[in-house]
Motif scaffolding. Structure first.
Motif, PDB file in Angstrom:
ATOM      1  N   ASP A 284       0.843  -1.380  -0.138  1.00  0.00           N
ATOM      2  CA  ASP A 284       0.117   0.667  -0.310  1.00  0.00           C
ATOM      3  C   ASP A 284       1.403   0.910  -0.104  1.00  0.00           C
ATOM      4  OD1 ASP A 284      -2.232  -1.565  -0.183  1.00  0.00           O
ATOM      5  OD2 ASP A 284      -2.365  -1.273   2.328  1.00  0.00           O
TER       6      ASP A 284
ATOM      7  N   ARG B  19       2.410   2.246  -2.934  1.00  0.00           N
ATOM      8  CA  ARG B  19       1.498   2.793  -4.481  1.00  0.00           C
ATOM      9  C   ARG B  19       1.243   3.942  -4.358  1.00  0.00           C
ATOM     10  NH1 ARG B  19      -3.479   1.527  -4.397  1.00  0.00           N
ATOM     11  NH2 ARG B  19      -3.913   0.654  -2.411  1.00  0.00           N
ATOM     12  N   THR B  20       1.666   4.520  -2.726  1.00  0.00           N
ATOM     13  CA  THR B  20       0.870   5.816  -2.109  1.00  0.00           C
ATOM     14  C   THR B  20       2.214   6.754  -2.075  1.00  0.00           C
ATOM     15  OG1 THR B  20       0.570   5.353  -0.435  1.00  0.00           O
ATOM     16  CG2 THR B  20      -0.814   4.900  -1.955  1.00  0.00           C
TER      17      THR B  20
ATOM     18  N   CYS C  58      -3.683  -7.198  -6.472  1.00  0.00           N
ATOM     19  CA  CYS C  58      -4.127  -5.845  -6.747  1.00  0.00           C
ATOM     20  C   CYS C  58      -4.063  -5.331  -8.160  1.00  0.00           C
ATOM     21  CB  CYS C  58      -3.831  -4.923  -5.602  1.00  0.00           C
ATOM     22  SG  CYS C  58      -3.945  -5.481  -3.822  1.00  0.00           S
TER      23      CYS C  58
ATOM     24  N   SER D 218      -6.018  -3.722 -10.649  1.00  0.00           N
ATOM     25  CA  SER D 218      -6.460  -2.015 -10.780  1.00  0.00           C
ATOM     26  C   SER D 218      -6.255  -1.363  -9.784  1.00  0.00           C
ATOM     27  CB  SER D 218      -7.963  -2.914 -10.952  1.00  0.00           C
ATOM     28  OG  SER D 218      -8.857  -3.456  -9.799  1.00  0.00           O
ATOM     29  N   TRP D 219      -5.655  -2.183  -8.542  1.00  0.00           N
ATOM     30  CA  TRP D 219      -5.779  -0.644  -7.854  1.00  0.00           C
ATOM     31  C   TRP D 219      -4.392   0.548  -8.679  1.00  0.00           C
ATOM     32  CZ3 TRP D 219      -5.160  -3.135  -2.190  1.00  0.00           C
ATOM     33  CH2 TRP D 219      -6.185  -3.790  -2.223  1.00  0.00           C
TER      34      TRP D 219
END
Length: 181
Positions: free
Chosen positions: A20, A23-24, A55, A57-58
């Motif tokens: 997570d 990705r951010t 994941c 499509s995130w």
């Protein structure tokens, strides 16, 4: 499937949290997190890749894959992780990390090494030189490495983040120098 319990509370697993964040967060920050988790054995690359695959499509998955690919458990500190990102951004070939240099009477663990150029680079946090004896030992170590034909470059947090171009210039100069500094 990415939830565990900590102190009887549901939390995401370390690997899911790394994914997570990869990705951010900005790339450098995400690499610091991923390197740290890998080094502490809180996550493994295959596990991180598996989560990314689940994941697809995130948002940010592409960066997440780049972070996981770039991450390296051998990075010894946040400064070393950040330095690897800067080296990459400036187009340096990736160095070997945490290399032991064997000399006749000594063996020294170095942060970064480009063997082809006989260049060693050390990331210097302030805690490394807590006492004068630590500084003297570093000078002696550098002298022995230079006597063995290595070129040794040091940089600090401040240099890496305030004047990265100067850090890179010193490393590139060491690459082309015919003799140890």
């Amino acid at each position: 499937g990415h939830v565990t319990r900590l102190y009887n509370l549901p939390v995401t697993t370390a690997a899911r949290t790394v994914v997570d964040l990869s990705r951010t967060l900005p790339f450098m920050d995400a690499v610091v997190v991923a390197d740290s988790a890998l080094r502490a054995e809180k996550a493994a690359k295959p596990e991180l890749r598996q989560i990314l695959d689940s994941c697809v499509s995130w948002p940010g998955v592409r960066q997440g894959r780049r972070v996981v690919s770039f991450a390296d458990e051998r990075a010894g500190s946040a400064l070393e992780s950040a330095a690897r990102v800067v080296f990459d951004e400036f187009g340096l070939d990736p160095p070997e990390l945490q290399v032991t240099i064997h000399l006749p009477a000594h063996a020294f663990l170095v942060d970064f090494c480009w063997r082809a150029h006989r260049v060693i680079v050390e990331a210097d946090g302030l805690a490394k030189y807590a006492a004068n004896k630590d500084l003297i030992a570093q000078f002696q170590r550098d002298r022995l490495l230079r006597d063995a034909g290595y070129k040794v470059v040091h940089f600090t947090w401040r240099e890496l983040f305030k004047t990265p171009e100067l850090v890179i210039a010193r490393i590139r100069q060491a690459f082309v120098s015919q003799s140890a500094y």
